[in-house]
Design a protein around this motif. Structure first.
Motif, PDB file in Angstrom:
ATOM      1  N   MET A   1      21.595  48.257   8.176  1.00 56.52           N
ATOM      2  CA  MET A   1      21.684  48.226   9.649  1.00 56.52           C
ATOM      3  C   MET A   1      20.951  46.951   9.816  1.00 56.52           C
ATOM      4  O   MET A   1      20.055  46.251   9.081  1.00 56.52           O
ATOM      5  CB  MET A   1      20.636  49.221  10.435  1.00 56.52           C
ATOM      6  CG  MET A   1      21.464  50.642  10.370  1.00 56.52           C
ATOM      7  SD  MET A   1      23.037  50.833  11.146  1.00 56.52           S
ATOM      8  CE  MET A   1      24.232  51.085  10.147  1.00 56.52           C
ATOM      9  N   GLN A   2      21.678  46.162  10.984  1.00 58.84           N
ATOM     10  CA  GLN A   2      20.926  44.720  11.205  1.00 58.84           C
ATOM     11  C   GLN A   2      19.402  44.943  11.600  1.00 58.84           C
ATOM     12  O   GLN A   2      19.024  45.969  12.388  1.00 58.84           O
ATOM     13  CB  GLN A   2      21.774  44.218  12.524  1.00 58.84           C
ATOM     14  CG  GLN A   2      23.217  43.973  11.982  1.00 58.84           C
ATOM     15  CD  GLN A   2      23.956  43.590  13.263  1.00 58.84           C
ATOM     16  OE1 GLN A   2      23.431  43.092  14.235  1.00 58.84           O
ATOM     17  NE2 GLN A   2      25.261  43.448  13.120  1.00 58.84           N
TER      18      GLN A   2
ATOM     19  N   VAL B 192      28.591  52.584   4.711  1.00 55.40           N
ATOM     20  CA  VAL B 192      27.706  52.164   5.633  1.00 55.40           C
ATOM     21  C   VAL B 192      26.433  53.229   5.591  1.00 55.40           C
ATOM     22  O   VAL B 192      26.286  54.220   5.598  1.00 55.40           O
ATOM     23  CB  VAL B 192      28.426  52.337   7.101  1.00 55.40           C
ATOM     24  CG1 VAL B 192      27.234  51.904   8.219  1.00 55.40           C
ATOM     25  CG2 VAL B 192      29.552  51.444   7.152  1.00 55.40           C
ATOM     26  N   VAL B 193      25.192  52.198   5.454  1.00 52.53           N
ATOM     27  CA  VAL B 193      23.775  53.128   5.386  1.00 52.53           C
ATOM     28  C   VAL B 193      23.156  53.093   6.746  1.00 52.53           C
ATOM     29  O   VAL B 193      22.871  52.000   7.237  1.00 52.53           O
ATOM     30  CB  VAL B 193      23.026  52.372   4.314  1.00 52.53           C
ATOM     31  CG1 VAL B 193      21.598  53.168   3.941  1.00 52.53           C
ATOM     32  CG2 VAL B 193      23.996  52.408   3.077  1.00 52.53           C
ATOM     33  N   TYR B 194      22.985  54.516   7.186  1.00 51.36           N
ATOM     34  CA  TYR B 194      21.964  54.322   8.199  1.00 51.36           C
ATOM     35  C   TYR B 194      20.476  54.235   7.936  1.00 51.36           C
ATOM     36  O   TYR B 194      20.251  55.060   7.121  1.00 51.36           O
ATOM     37  CB  TYR B 194      22.519  55.559   9.271  1.00 51.36           C
ATOM     38  CG  TYR B 194      23.949  55.585   9.333  1.00 51.36           C
ATOM     39  CD1 TYR B 194      24.501  54.764  10.184  1.00 51.36           C
ATOM     40  CD2 TYR B 194      24.779  56.355   8.769  1.00 51.36           C
ATOM     41  CE1 TYR B 194      25.742  54.744  10.618  1.00 51.36           C
ATOM     42  CE2 TYR B 194      26.064  56.290   8.773  1.00 51.36           C
ATOM     43  CZ  TYR B 194      26.617  55.544   9.818  1.00 51.36           C
ATOM     44  OH  TYR B 194      28.081  55.427  10.030  1.00 51.36           O
ATOM     45  N   GLU B 326      30.660  51.632  11.531  1.00 44.38           N
ATOM     46  CA  GLU B 326      29.818  50.368  11.448  1.00 44.38           C
ATOM     47  C   GLU B 326      28.611  50.386  12.672  1.00 44.38           C
ATOM     48  O   GLU B 326      27.620  49.681  12.510  1.00 44.38           O
ATOM     49  CB  GLU B 326      30.346  49.244  11.182  1.00 44.38           C
ATOM     50  CG  GLU B 326      30.992  49.097   9.711  1.00 44.38           C
ATOM     51  CD  GLU B 326      32.480  49.579   9.744  1.00 44.38           C
ATOM     52  OE1 GLU B 326      32.963  50.451  10.679  1.00 44.38           O
ATOM     53  OE2 GLU B 326      33.149  49.053   8.885  1.00 44.38           O
ATOM     54  N   SER B 328      27.257  53.177  14.312  1.00 41.28           N
ATOM     55  CA  SER B 328      26.408  54.606  14.336  1.00 41.28           C
ATOM     56  C   SER B 328      26.818  55.693  15.027  1.00 41.28           C
ATOM     57  O   SER B 328      26.424  56.930  14.896  1.00 41.28           O
ATOM     58  CB  SER B 328      25.164  54.183  14.730  1.00 41.28           C
ATOM     59  OG  SER B 328      24.466  53.320  13.523  1.00 41.28           O
ATOM     60  N   ALA B 390      25.848  47.899  11.713  1.00 38.73           N
ATOM     61  CA  ALA B 390      25.784  47.724  10.168  1.00 38.73           C
ATOM     62  C   ALA B 390      25.559  46.008  10.087  1.00 38.73           C
ATOM     63  O   ALA B 390      26.232  45.331  10.825  1.00 38.73           O
ATOM     64  CB  ALA B 390      26.719  48.300   9.536  1.00 38.73           C
TER      65      ALA B 390
END
Lengths: 546, 546
Positions: A1-2, B192-194, B326, B328, B390
């Motif tokens: 995440m940014q 995509v990693v949260y 991307e 969430s 992301a």
């Protein structure tokens, strides 16, 4: 995440664009109130930031406000933190010497002051060596400010001509954004410093369904002062969702409040109970159409049940909230749980201080330091933890943050100084202040519960209960009673009344009793128990032992 | 302020205590659905974490789920990230080879699978060397799993006997919590990693008044799969505010959906439009009492106006939301602004993709890379930035995160691949996918706008418009048309129709036209424009030039 920081400048930019047509209406006492859109607040906040930079405001310099609730105060709320400086809201109700102490402790470089408050500020100026600039906004005689060393500026002139955008810096979200001092009933006032992160998260919480839950269809009458814990977060929260704000400026008396409700039709209001009691009396004497106002958030002190019922009868739904300067302030909000709505339990839930949100962890600590269960019965000191809860006090520009033992636990939780119970579903009921509770043989006795029971007796005008030393039990309650004129009830009868009519447990019943002519009070009208304890220690009271 | 991390374990602990009596109801297809309270989810999540630790799950190991929406899947949602591991939700709609590719790319150590999905998983097992444990939950024949190298466990047996509390670790809030792969219509799927922080902030946003805005008085029917961007954040959000969840498990057909709405009376539902079209047809054929359902969040694709009107007629209010894996996914929610409510504008606002919340910054980039204004007219590629957006893709256990140029700008914004406009008050209207837009002489022509206009002609059954190379203008539109049976309208007449009846600007009108028997489609039924572009390039189409 940014890795995007949570910054107040983001709240401002969002509000000024996406909710650009929402409005702040400031009461002026004249035929037309003053109106400004969020878009205008956005451009003027940019201008204010340029102007402050022009005065030399740098880094985390403190910029103070001595202002009522109005659009310019909101501009300072956004401009000062967004540029990286620290907003210091000054409590205009404080005694002059405390105000000077606070300004010096924070080392404020600039003070923005409403013209109507110049009489309060001017006499202090010779004692304020750090203040280099005074910026005056709104009507009021400027003459008393003349002759000091600080440079004087007119707010509107200072803003004029500056660019309407500002390239807000990308700050660390943990950087200081604002500060507020506790009123300090014991010892010096203590400064609480809010970060961008804490303000941002708190603003999201205010807008969550189980807090105030307002939208851009709402107008909120913000009676709670902007110098009082950031007006409970309402200005920042409003810019996230477009809630319109109705600001009373200096018109906090029942008549103008009733007038502005009838004229501007707010849907929500936030205030302490005393303000609303006056408003209710005014509406009784001179009825007005206040039907728009359906939700009233009350904090600062519990709302008496009778007042809550009176508001219900007017169609205004009172919702308790609990918090303190150290908690930003949103600690609990008393929205009843789904299963209680429409049942007899609902009113009881509304009388609690409310339910904790996800971000506020709570625990109760008993007399011996032990953790107590959330069973709705075990009373302990409330300790809280969370991203918008203070972890220390401000100790001046070059010092380490201050963490007094009596305010923070060893593992960093805030000791609130409030004693109460928590139900299994997370509703807080406060029963006493920790300093007033009676610690008897490892158990706690609530002074407030005894006082309320005593004052329910028809012969008792007032009663205060304080802890006094006891050889066997460490502390025991002393009941000090003011009888109604002509009443002659005896202590034994009162003791029986407590036990049999009020359900007070035997071991909690006071043995020590005294009659006083009046209960000593603090400057804000609360029982001054310090004075009673001292009088007892000095042997000034005529105590009967049962 | 205290430095308290934003962790999923906090959401779990809060939900399991303060909202302990809220419930997850899972449809079983039998007379009685299965019910579990949030308090039970809390104790069982602790047991699951102990069990996974017992299987050797450590650090940021990936634990995958191949599951429908049900209570056990929610337990995995909380247990896996809270213990510090990473939840990997597997999309059970993917082709088998993509599923295997994803499991290997993530190097999943454990897979929790619903019994009914064993036929999907079992054939893949020989290709999954990293998978050491398979945990099976719910009904279904276990036999196909026998004989592999991974150890098999029964979910309930695995949990049994473990302690009902877990000392959740105090993690860094930026630590990985969950991951989800994009379906990858071009190239390999991307992970995509949260983070804990992103899930926590996103959950707060879901509960804000201008998002879904639910409370513990609501029951949400979560049709959107838990493997599809965390079911739009609903399970985590529900534990913050006590929203009851109604989980359809594998019963996603119109008849059981209609039955569960009538029986369980949800107030809210979340799904993609195609599911609701089937439900609407079922309700037309067999009316049921669905009056409880007053709010329907629709995302994944725009809801056709006719469908929105049909839902309005049933008393269900459709609310558009836009997002992607991307993001969430909450990017926008189409709640009309206050000034539009009750006016003719309201429906137009509801047809947009919606309004950006505070934490999602948005900008439009034009064909030449220039920033475009929020004027409701300038169409550009949407780029977004925020704490739950992301900033890179997952590139395997020991590699650097992947940041392809075509997905992230140089300054770190996500390029969404969507083309649209943004109104001055922050409402997004998508007009095309960036890869389908026609770049003609430095301006963009929306293929979707031309298609919709062509399909409004009474003689046209279907129409797809694609970009083809043009010497003078770089690209120009090619119109491929499927005529209705027996229709004989000419290209020139269609061109006049576009200009005069549909208001298409002259420079946007196609010169190249062709008749096809059918428009090629992807596996999910969308126009497959790649195929049309290739056929044009290969000279397979009979093109008329006007």
């Amino acid at each position: 995440m940014q890795d995007v920081p949570l910054l107040i400048s983001r709240i401002l930019t969002h509000g000024a664009t996406v909710h650009g047509s929402s409005r702040i209406t400031t009461w002026t006492g004249e035929a037309e109130p003053h109106r400004r859109t969020f878009a205008e607040i956005g451009t003027r906040s940019a201008q204010l930031a340029h102007a402050l930079a022009g005065l030399g405001v740098r880094d985390d310099d403190r910029v103070a406000t001595l202002m009522w609730n109005n659009a310019e105060h909101v501009e300072a709320y956004f401009a000062v933190p967004s540029m990286g400086a620290v907003l210091h809201t000054l409590n205009l109700r404080l005694p002059a010497e405390q105000l000077a102490w606070i300004i010096n402790h924070a080392a404020d470089r600039v003070i923005i002051v409403n013209g109507s408050l110049i009489p309060l500020l001017a006499p202090l100026l010779p004692q304020l060596p750090t203040v280099e600039h005074i910026v005056v906004s709104g009507p009021g005689d400027r003459a008393p400010l003349a002759g000091g060393t600080a440079r004087l500026h007119e707010y509107e002139e200072l803003l004029a001509g500056h660019p309407e955008t500002y390239d807000w810096p990308e700050l660390d979200e943990r950087r200081a954004a604002a500060m507020c001092y506790t009123s300090g009933t014991t010892g010096d006032p203590k400064g609480v410093v809010y970060s961008h992160r804490s303000v941002y998260l708190h603003s999201m919480q205010v807008n969550m369904t189980q807090s105030m839950g307002l939208t851009d269809q709402d107008t909120s009458l913000v009676v709670v002062p902007q110098f009082h814990v950031n007006a409970w977060g309402l200005p920042d929260a409003a810019f996230m969702t477009g809630v319109n704000l109705l600001m009373p400026d200096r018109f906090l008396q029942p008549v103008p409040l009733a007038e502005m409700i009838a004229a501007e039709r707010p849907t929500h209001a936030a205030a302490v109970p005393t303000i609303w009691q006056g408003l209710l009396a005014e509406l009784g004497a001179h009825p007005r159409d206040v039907s728009s106002l359906v939700q009233v958030t009350i904090g600062g002190a519990a709302c008496p049940p009778s007042l809550m019922e009176a508001f219900d009868a007017l169609g205004m739904r009172v919702c308790h909230a609990w918090g303190m300067t150290e908690t930003s302030p949103l600690g609990t909000v008393a929205r009843p749980p789904a299963h209680a709505i429409g049942t007899e339990e609902e009113f009881a839930y509304r009388l609690t201080q409310g339910r904790f949100p996800t971000s506020v962890e709570a625990r109760l600590t008993g007399p011996g330091g032990e953790r107590l269960p959330w069973d709705g019965e075990s009373a302990g000191e409330l300790e809280v933890r969370g991203p918008w809860i203070a972890g220390a006090y401000y100790n001046g520009p070059d010092a380490e943050p201050l963490r007094p033992d009596d305010k923070f636990s060893a593992d960093g939780w805030l000791k609130t100084g409030d004693v109460g119970t928590i139900s299994p579903d997370g509703f807080l009921t406060l029963t006493d202040r920790a300093k007033d509770v009676i610690k008897s043989g490892g158990e706690w006795i609530s002074s407030v519960a005894l006082e309320n029971a005593l004052m329910a007796h028809p012969d008792v005008a007032e009663a205060a209960v304080v802890a006094v030393p006891d050889e066997k039990w460490d502390e025991r309650p002393l009941a000090t009673v003011v009888l109604k004129e002509g009443a002659e009830v005896g202590f034994e009868a009162l003791r029986v009344f407590l036990a049999e009519e009020c359900g007070i447990a035997r071991w909690q019943l006071p043995e020590r009793w005294t009659i006083v002519e009046t209960v000593p009070k603090t400057s804000v009208g609360k029982f001054d128990k310090k004075v009673l304890r001292r009088r007892y220690a000095d042997g000034e009271l005529d105590v009967t032992r049962l």
